[in-house]
Design an enzyme around this catalytic site. Structure first.
Site, PDB file in Angstrom:
ATOM      1  N   ASN A   3     -19.693  22.797 -62.056  1.00 57.10           N
ATOM      2  CA  ASN A   3     -20.077  21.181 -62.133  1.00 57.10           C
ATOM      3  C   ASN A   3     -19.800  21.163 -60.628  1.00 57.10           C
ATOM      4  O   ASN A   3     -20.666  19.860 -60.575  1.00 57.10           O
ATOM      5  CB  ASN A   3     -18.420  20.906 -63.411  1.00 57.10           C
ATOM      6  N   GLU A  49      -8.470  26.650 -57.882  1.00 57.91           N
ATOM      7  CA  GLU A  49      -8.196  25.420 -58.443  1.00 57.91           C
ATOM      8  C   GLU A  49      -8.158  25.823 -59.809  1.00 57.91           C
ATOM      9  O   GLU A  49      -9.299  25.651 -59.733  1.00 57.91           O
ATOM     10  CB  GLU A  49      -8.666  24.705 -57.417  1.00 57.91           C
ATOM     11  N   CYS A  80     -12.664  18.254 -63.360  1.00 58.00           N
ATOM     12  CA  CYS A  80     -11.682  19.026 -63.520  1.00 58.00           C
ATOM     13  C   CYS A  80     -10.186  17.739 -63.319  1.00 58.00           C
ATOM     14  O   CYS A  80      -9.573  17.805 -63.545  1.00 58.00           O
ATOM     15  CB  CYS A  80     -10.907  19.864 -62.600  1.00 58.00           C
ATOM     16  N   GLU A 139      -6.556  22.103 -50.630  1.00 52.96           N
ATOM     17  CA  GLU A 139      -7.933  22.338 -50.221  1.00 52.96           C
ATOM     18  C   GLU A 139      -8.827  21.276 -49.536  1.00 52.96           C
ATOM     19  O   GLU A 139      -7.571  19.739 -49.194  1.00 52.96           O
ATOM     20  CB  GLU A 139      -8.627  22.520 -51.390  1.00 52.96           C
TER      21      GLU A 139
END
Length: 481
Positions: free
Chosen positions: A150, A248, A282, A462
């Site tokens: 994505n 993640e 997400c 991150e």
């Protein structure tokens, strides 16, 4: 037709299997190119190259490593139009969004290139007055990187750039669906002259390539973005062999619309957060929790805004939303829409595959809105990863926070309100790694830590300076004359 090769030890090469897989354009079903379907032996070769290169790479100064990132950033910037076009063709994101993502990749590279000149430790007072005590950081070694389709530029770069600047070598497996884009990103590092073996790319099935990266004894750390189901398997395997891991995963992100909200702002944020990138983020808005007193007015404005969404080929000017990234993803979205109907949610907009004219050749799903959704429904609990939102209502703000927290996920959340007290209580009470006030749920700043709570993450972070915590280990030094 493009045939993507693996990149190992500074060379572009075919997989040892000789097998390739075709990549399709989700807008019209045409074949864009072919990608290597690699074997475990290909991964082993890549890991061996990275292991051989890691000592010399870590011995370079941070500033010297940063120069390679600066060069790669310049090359990526010069190729924004080409890479963005490829991204749109591979996964359907509109061209303006693809250009924005590629520009973000440039900015991430430059940010971490600058990290090479920043401090790596602290001086700590020793109890011995004749001694010096300080901390420094040491790289993990070789890091395995597994990325989704994505964000095929931003996510690989926000993992590779910190890994590299902090002295690690990498083996990356980009998503097969966007492997052409991933190859073009790695080409920027190649053209920048990065030493052989520092970056290695192997494409192929997650069950083969990804699994071997995770289980390989010479890979000291794994960073993964993708589904929670796959992430949990990766975490279990890494834990078993003592490797460091960073996961993640999914989100079921709520937007709360309080009774005092600016409704125009809330509607605009809901539409953008839920339907840009076809909801394939997400951090996309998935649940909208609206105060009962203003719900009808909010829904009327929302439905009116939906009429402005133009759907089609993301390469065409004026298109606001493209297709689902693949036939499989489209079918997943349509399945959830059917589930929502069967569960008794009220479908008030969309819900169909678009099949008229040229759209019928691609994987297009209408932006879809369900009303009268309750928290026990699957469409309120499970990540759909498509252009679908569920509207829920509340009376008291505490009820809204409870609804927002009533999922296994905790990635991002937002609230629209003018009351300072409501804002502060939202920040304190909502279980999400990213909270945004009077802004959509989607939106990640490259210089800020990013990650989720609960099942959305392995509780690491991150981006920004927080990336240092994963890609390095602290070493304490005591020196006595």
């Amino acid at each position: 037709m493009t045939t993507c090769l693996n990149y190992i030890q500074g060379q572009w090469k075919e997989s040892q299997t000789g097998d390739v897989k075709e990549i399709y354009n989700p807008t019209n079903g045409t074949v864009l190119g072919k990608v290597q379907q690699s074997s475990k032996e290909d991964v082993d070769e890549a890991v061996a190259a990275a292991s051989e290169a890691k000592r010399a790479w870590r011995k370079l100064s941070g500033a010297a490593r940063g120069q390679y990132l600066f060069k790669a950033a310049d090359i990526l910037e010069s190729r924004i139009d080409d890479i963005a076009k490829t991204m749109t063709e591979e996964m359907g994101k509109t061209l303006p969004e693809a250009k924005g993502e590629t520009a973000r990749g440039v900015a991430i590279l430059r940010y971490y290139a600058g990290e090479g000149m920043r401090k790596t430790g602290d001086v700590i007072p020793a109890t011995d007055s004749e001694a010096l005590m300080y901390t420094t950081r040491t790289p993990l070694g070789t890091v395995g990187i597994i990325t989704p389709w994505n964000f095929p530029v931003a996510i690989p770069i926000w993992k590779m750039a910190p890994a590299l600047i902090y002295g690690n070598t990498v083996v990356i497996k980009p998503a097969t669906e966007t492997a052409i884009t991933g190859t073009k990103v790695v080409e920027c590092f190649y053209e920048a002259g990065i030493p052989e073996g520092v970056i290695n790319m192997v494409t192929g099935a997650g069950s083969v390539v990804g699994e071997r990266i995770v289980e390989h004894p010479s890979i000291a750390g794994i960073t993964f973005t993708g589904s929670d189901k796959t992430g949990k398997r990766i975490g279990q395997t890494a834990l078993t062999r003592g490797a460091k891991y960073q996961l993640e995963m999914g989100g079921k992100n709520p937007t709360i619309v309080a009774s005092d909200a600016d409704l125009d702002k809330a509607v605009a944020g809901t539409v953008s957060g839920a339907f840009k990138s076809t909801g394939q983020k997400c951090t996309a808005t998935s649940r909208v929790i609206v105060h009962q007193d203003i719900k009808d007015q909010f829904v009327d404005k929302l439905l009116s805004a939906m009429e402005e969404i133009k759907i089609g080929d993301g390469l065409q000017e004026g298109i606001w939303m493209g297709p689902c990234a693949s036939e499989g993803q489209m079918n997943t979205v349509l399945d959830y829409i059917d589930i929502g109907k069967k569960e008794g949610a009220k479908l008030i907009h969309g819900g169909n595959r678009l099949s008229d004219g040229a759209l019928g050749q691609g994987y297009f799903v209408e932006p879809t809105i369900f009303d009268e959704v309750t928290s026990n429904m699957k469409i309120a609990q499970e990540e759909i990863f498509g252009p679908v939102i569920a509207i829920m209502t509340f009376c008291e703000i505490e009820e809204a926070f409870e609804l927002a927290n009533d999922t296994d996920y905790g990635l991002s959340a937002s609230i629209y309100t003018e009351k300072i007290g409501g804002m502060l209580k939202f920040v304190e009470d909502v279980d999400a790694g990213l909270v945004r006030i009077n802004a959509e749920t989607a939106g990640v700043e490259l210089q800020a830590p990013f990650g989720g709570m609960k099942q959305s993450s392995s509780h690491s972070r991150e981006q920004g300076e927080a990336a240092k915590e994963f890609f390095t280990s602290i070493k304490t030094v005591f020196v006595k004359g």
